[in-house]
Design an enzyme around this catalytic site. Structure first.
Site, PDB file in Angstrom:
ATOM      1  N   HIS A 136     -50.228 -21.365 -22.757  1.00  0.00           N
ATOM      2  CA  HIS A 136     -49.537 -20.432 -23.665  1.00  0.00           C
ATOM      3  C   HIS A 136     -49.914 -18.983 -23.339  1.00  0.00           C
ATOM      4  O   HIS A 136     -49.078 -18.077 -23.419  1.00  0.00           O
ATOM      5  CB  HIS A 136     -49.909 -20.723 -25.122  1.00  0.00           C
ATOM      6  CG  HIS A 136     -49.475 -22.072 -25.607  1.00  0.00           C
ATOM      7  ND1 HIS A 136     -50.347 -23.126 -25.756  1.00  0.00           N
ATOM      8  CD2 HIS A 136     -48.253 -22.535 -25.971  1.00  0.00           C
ATOM      9  CE1 HIS A 136     -49.688 -24.175 -26.207  1.00  0.00           C
ATOM     10  NE2 HIS A 136     -48.416 -23.858 -26.336  1.00  0.00           N
TER      11      HIS A 136
ATOM     12  N   GLY B 138     -42.874 -23.130 -20.542  1.00  0.00           N
ATOM     13  CA  GLY B 138     -43.747 -23.672 -19.505  1.00  0.00           C
ATOM     14  C   GLY B 138     -43.052 -24.776 -18.709  1.00  0.00           C
ATOM     15  O   GLY B 138     -42.325 -25.604 -19.269  1.00  0.00           O
TER      16      GLY B 138
END
Ligand code: PAF
Length: 302
Positions: free
Chosen positions: A34, A144
Site C-alpha cells: 500500500h 497493486g
C-alpha cells in the site's frame, strides 16, 4: 491530513484539493504494498485521497469481513506519514447509502479464476470501486498488481461507466524471500510463511519456461504445479497461464502472459501472479520504497 467519515465531509475536503487528485482505495491492514501505491500517487498527483473501507459486499460472509485484519489507528498513521491529504474512512451506510440499490456487475471477467472460487466477489469490488471513485473524483487511481484480476475488472468498470479515471498498476511488492506482501499474510505462522514461499517459486518456474520459449499453457501450468505440489503445506486452487487482459486461454503465438496462482496455506487463501509482456505494469515500486517518506505536495511534475 483531513479524516473524512461522511460523504459530506469528503465532498467539502475534496473541493479544496488541488488537481490532479490521486486516489488509493484500501481496506486497511496496510503494508508496504500500500505504501508503494500511496507514494506513486504522491509522486504523480498534486493531492492524494486514500480510502479505508472494508467492503462487506466483496466478502462471502459477514464473518470473513468482520475478521479482516487491520488497525484503524495504525492505518491512519501510515496515511499521514505518506502525506495523504484526505483519508476517507466511512461507516458502511455512508458508502451504501440507505435506499440506494445501484450495483455494478463485473461481467465475464468477474466469473473466472477468483470469481469462480468466490462468486459475487468482483461484483462487490466493481460496485464499491465505482462508488468510491465517484465520491473521490480522482484523475488517477492506483492498484497493486498482486490483485491482477481486480485491476482488469477495475479498468473495465472505469471504461464502461466513463469515469474518466486513469488506472495505474504498481508492480507487486515482495519480501526478501519472494512472498508477495498481503494483508492476510499476517494470519500465517512462521511455518506457513515458509511454506507460502513456494508460490513465488512456482510462478518463477513457469516464467523461466516462458523466457525459454514455452508458449503452451498446459506446460507452463505443469511447471508451476510441479513446484507447488512439492510443498505439502500448500493446497492449490488454481495455477494457470492466461492471456493477461481478458484472462482468456493463452494463444500459443502470444507475446504476453499472466501466470496466476491461488492457494491455501493454513486456511488462508493467498493469490499471486507474474505478468510478462510490454506495457502491462505501469510503476516499479522499488525506487519509491527506497526513497524517504514524502513530505507532501507533488514531488514530480503532475
Ligand atoms: O484491493 C482492495 O483492497 C479492495 O478490493 C478495494 C479495491 C479497496 C475495494 O474494496
Amino acid at each position: 491530513m483531513i479524516v473524512a467519515r461522511t460523504r459530506a465531509e469528503l465532498a467539502a475536503a475534496r473541493a479544496r484539493l488541488a488537481d490532479p487528485v490521486g486516489a488509493v482505495l484500501t481496506m486497511g491492514g496496510l503494508h508496504d504494498g500500500h505504501t508503494a501505491l500511496l507514494r506513486a500517487a504522491r509522486r504523480e498527483c498534486a493531492s492524494v485521497v486514500a480510502t479505508r473501507f472494508v467492503n462487506p459486499t466483496q466478502f462471502e460472509n459477514e464473518q470473513d469481513a468482520a475478521s479482516y485484519p487491520g488497525d484503524e489507528v495504525a492505518d491512519l498513521d501510515r496515511f499521514a506519514a505518506e502525506a495523504v491529504d484526505v483519508a476517507f474512512v466511512p461507516p458502511a451506510h455512508e458508502v451504501y447509502a440507505p435506499g440506494v440499490a445501484a450495483e455494478v456487475g463485473a461481467g465475464r471477467l468477474g466469473t473466472v479464476l477468483e470469481g469462480a472460487s468466490r462468486p459475487g466477489h468482483f461484483d462487490g469490488v466493481a460496485t464499491v470501486v465505482a462508488l468510491l471513485l465517484d465520491l473521490t473524483r480522482p484523475a488517477r487511481s492506483y492498484f497493486g498488481q498482486k490483485d491482477w484480476q481486480q485491476t482488469r475488472v477495475v479498468r473495465q468498470v472505469v471504461e464502461d461507466l466513463a469515469l474518466g479515471v486513469t488506472v495505474r498498476v504498481v508492480r507487486t511488492v515482495r519480501d526478501d524471500t519472494g512472498l508477495a506482501l498481503g494483508t492476510r499474510n499476517e494470519r500465517l505462522s512462521d511455518e506457513g510463511r515458509r511454506a507460502a514461499r513456494v508460490i513465488h517459486r512456482g510462478l518463477r518456474a513457469a516464467a523461466d519456461a516462458w523466457q525459454h520459449g514455452e508458449r503452451q499453457a498446459d506446460r507452463l501450468e505443469r511447471a508451476m504445479r510441479r513446484e507447488l505440489e512439492s510443498e505439502p503445506g500448500v493446497s492449490v486452487d488454481y495455477a494457470v497461464a492466461r492471456e493477461p487482459l481478458a484472462l482468456d486461454a493463452l494463444d500459443p503465438e502470444a507475446s504476453a502472459v499472466a501466470l496466476l496462482v491461488a492457494a491455501w496455506v493454513e486456511g488462508v487463501r493467498l493469490i499471486d501472479n507474474l505478468v510478462i509482456g510490454d506495457g502491462l505494469i505501469d510503476i516499479d515500486p522499488a525506487p519509491l520504497l527506497a526513497a524517504p517518506a514524502p513530505s507532501g505536495g507533488p514531488s514530480a511534475s503532475a
